[in-house]
Design a protein around this motif. Structure first.
Motif, PDB file in Angstrom:
ATOM      1  N   ILE A 107       3.051   1.787  11.603  1.00  0.00           N
ATOM      2  CA  ILE A 107       1.937   2.031  12.250  1.00  0.00           C
ATOM      3  C   ILE A 107       0.970   2.774  11.731  1.00  0.00           C
ATOM      4  CG2 ILE A 107       0.881   2.943  14.422  1.00  0.00           C
ATOM      5  CD1 ILE A 107       3.944   2.703  15.658  1.00  0.00           C
ATOM      6  N   ALA A 108      -0.206   2.467  11.137  1.00  0.00           N
ATOM      7  CA  ALA A 108      -1.097   3.301  10.411  1.00  0.00           C
ATOM      8  C   ALA A 108      -2.395   3.402  11.404  1.00  0.00           C
ATOM      9  CB  ALA A 108      -1.660   2.286   9.065  1.00  0.00           C
ATOM     10  N   LYS A 109      -2.870   4.551  11.005  1.00  0.00           N
ATOM     11  CA  LYS A 109      -4.043   5.221  11.900  1.00  0.00           C
ATOM     12  C   LYS A 109      -4.738   5.993  10.610  1.00  0.00           C
ATOM     13  CE  LYS A 109      -2.054   6.108  16.088  1.00  0.00           C
ATOM     14  NZ  LYS A 109      -1.676   7.003  17.042  1.00  0.00           N
ATOM     15  N   GLY A 110      -6.114   6.023  10.776  1.00  0.00           N
ATOM     16  CA  GLY A 110      -7.153   6.629   9.741  1.00  0.00           C
ATOM     17  C   GLY A 110      -7.937   5.512   9.441  1.00  0.00           C
ATOM     18  N   ASN A 144      -2.931  -0.058  -0.772  1.00  0.00           N
ATOM     19  CA  ASN A 144      -1.692  -0.046  -1.604  1.00  0.00           C
ATOM     20  C   ASN A 144      -0.466   0.888  -1.337  1.00  0.00           C
ATOM     21  OD1 ASN A 144      -2.656  -1.935  -3.455  1.00  0.00           O
ATOM     22  ND2 ASN A 144      -3.890  -0.503  -4.524  1.00  0.00           N
ATOM     23  N   ALA A 145      -0.970   1.901  -0.603  1.00  0.00           N
ATOM     24  CA  ALA A 145       0.045   2.982  -0.039  1.00  0.00           C
ATOM     25  C   ALA A 145       0.713   2.312   1.265  1.00  0.00           C
ATOM     26  CB  ALA A 145      -0.697   4.300   0.418  1.00  0.00           C
ATOM     27  N   LEU A 146       0.247   1.455   1.965  1.00  0.00           N
ATOM     28  CA  LEU A 146       0.638   0.581   3.206  1.00  0.00           C
ATOM     29  C   LEU A 146       1.840  -0.408   2.436  1.00  0.00           C
ATOM     30  CD1 LEU A 146      -2.114   0.146   5.772  1.00  0.00           C
ATOM     31  CD2 LEU A 146      -0.143   1.482   5.777  1.00  0.00           C
ATOM     32  N   VAL A 192       5.000   1.294   1.787  1.00  0.00           N
ATOM     33  CA  VAL A 192       5.685   1.614   2.899  1.00  0.00           C
ATOM     34  C   VAL A 192       6.440   0.487   3.368  1.00  0.00           C
ATOM     35  CG1 VAL A 192       5.546   2.449   5.248  1.00  0.00           C
ATOM     36  CG2 VAL A 192       4.392   3.572   3.318  1.00  0.00           C
ATOM     37  N   VAL A 193       5.707  -0.791   3.262  1.00  0.00           N
ATOM     38  CA  VAL A 193       6.035  -2.152   3.934  1.00  0.00           C
ATOM     39  C   VAL A 193       7.292  -2.395   2.727  1.00  0.00           C
ATOM     40  CG1 VAL A 193       5.652  -4.228   4.104  1.00  0.00           C
ATOM     41  CG2 VAL A 193       4.042  -2.599   5.175  1.00  0.00           C
ATOM     42  N   LYS A 194       7.007  -2.299   1.631  1.00  0.00           N
ATOM     43  CA  LYS A 194       8.056  -2.866   0.783  1.00  0.00           C
ATOM     44  C   LYS A 194       9.434  -1.806   0.872  1.00  0.00           C
ATOM     45  CE  LYS A 194       9.199  -3.040  -4.285  1.00  0.00           C
ATOM     46  NZ  LYS A 194       9.016  -2.310  -5.620  1.00  0.00           N
ATOM     47  N   ARG A 195       9.237  -0.660   1.163  1.00  0.00           N
ATOM     48  CA  ARG A 195      10.489   0.252   1.444  1.00  0.00           C
ATOM     49  C   ARG A 195      11.240  -0.219   2.646  1.00  0.00           C
ATOM     50  NH1 ARG A 195      10.648   6.228  -0.922  1.00  0.00           N
ATOM     51  NH2 ARG A 195      12.683   5.851  -0.311  1.00  0.00           N
ATOM     52  N   GLU A 236      -8.460  -8.260   4.661  1.00  0.00           N
ATOM     53  CA  GLU A 236      -8.357  -9.666   3.984  1.00  0.00           C
ATOM     54  C   GLU A 236      -6.869  -9.518   2.981  1.00  0.00           C
ATOM     55  OE1 GLU A 236     -12.003 -10.679   1.919  1.00  0.00           O
ATOM     56  OE2 GLU A 236     -13.144 -10.921   3.752  1.00  0.00           O
ATOM     57  N   MET A 237      -6.929  -8.409   2.231  1.00  0.00           N
ATOM     58  CA  MET A 237      -5.726  -8.273   1.451  1.00  0.00           C
ATOM     59  C   MET A 237      -4.627  -8.405   2.194  1.00  0.00           C
ATOM     60  SD  MET A 237      -7.392  -5.282  -0.940  1.00  0.00           S
ATOM     61  CE  MET A 237      -5.895  -5.207  -1.987  1.00  0.00           C
ATOM     62  N   LEU A 238      -4.475  -7.670   3.336  1.00  0.00           N
ATOM     63  CA  LEU A 238      -3.254  -7.493   4.232  1.00  0.00           C
ATOM     64  C   LEU A 238      -2.975  -9.026   4.806  1.00  0.00           C
ATOM     65  CD1 LEU A 238      -4.118  -4.278   6.329  1.00  0.00           C
ATOM     66  CD2 LEU A 238      -2.298  -4.724   4.493  1.00  0.00           C
ATOM     67  N   HIS A 239      -3.977  -9.524   5.248  1.00  0.00           N
ATOM     68  CA  HIS A 239      -3.776 -11.168   5.525  1.00  0.00           C
ATOM     69  C   HIS A 239      -3.265 -12.251   4.491  1.00  0.00           C
ATOM     70  CE1 HIS A 239      -5.071 -10.784   9.839  1.00  0.00           C
ATOM     71  NE2 HIS A 239      -6.073 -10.064   9.583  1.00  0.00           N
TER      72      HIS A 239
END
Length: 111
Positions: free
Chosen positions: A21-24, A32-34, A37-40, A65-68
């Protein structure tokens, strides 16, 4: 708008699910920080379904778009995961998508 990124991870190994869950404010740089976290989270158990909830974040259009793209390819970007381990990501869409380029204020008309 708070530009600080706040991330919470919930993991249910019995059901092979994780929720990030990301906010901000999510930009092309902070995405890239997300990914990290997803990789870990993905490395905790093979076949883990990762739900990326950005519904309460301000997300720049290009970052979304990068996330999709990662969601559709079932892989994280190569610079984040050189091994290209399979990663099942579902992105919960944000309520607010922002453009990186702010609209120009309307021009004043001199009378």
């Amino acid at each position: 708008m708070n530009s600080k990124l706040n991330v919470v991870v919930r993991v249910d190994l019995d059901h092979a699910r994780a929720q990030v869950i990301a906010k901000g404010h999510i930009t092309v740089h902070s995405v890239n920080a997300l990914y990290v976290v997803v990789k870990r989270a993905n490395s905790l158990k093979e076949g883990l379904d990762v739900q990326l909830d950005v519904s309460h974040a301000h997300v720049d259009r290009e970052a979304l778009e990068m996330l999709h793209t990662a969601s559709e390819s079932n892989h994280l970007p190569q610079k984040i995961d050189p091994q290209q381990a399979p990663c099942t990501i579902t992105v919960l869409a944000p309520r607010r998508v922002t453009s990186e380029l702010r609209a120009q204020p309307p021009a004043l008309i001199a009378a």
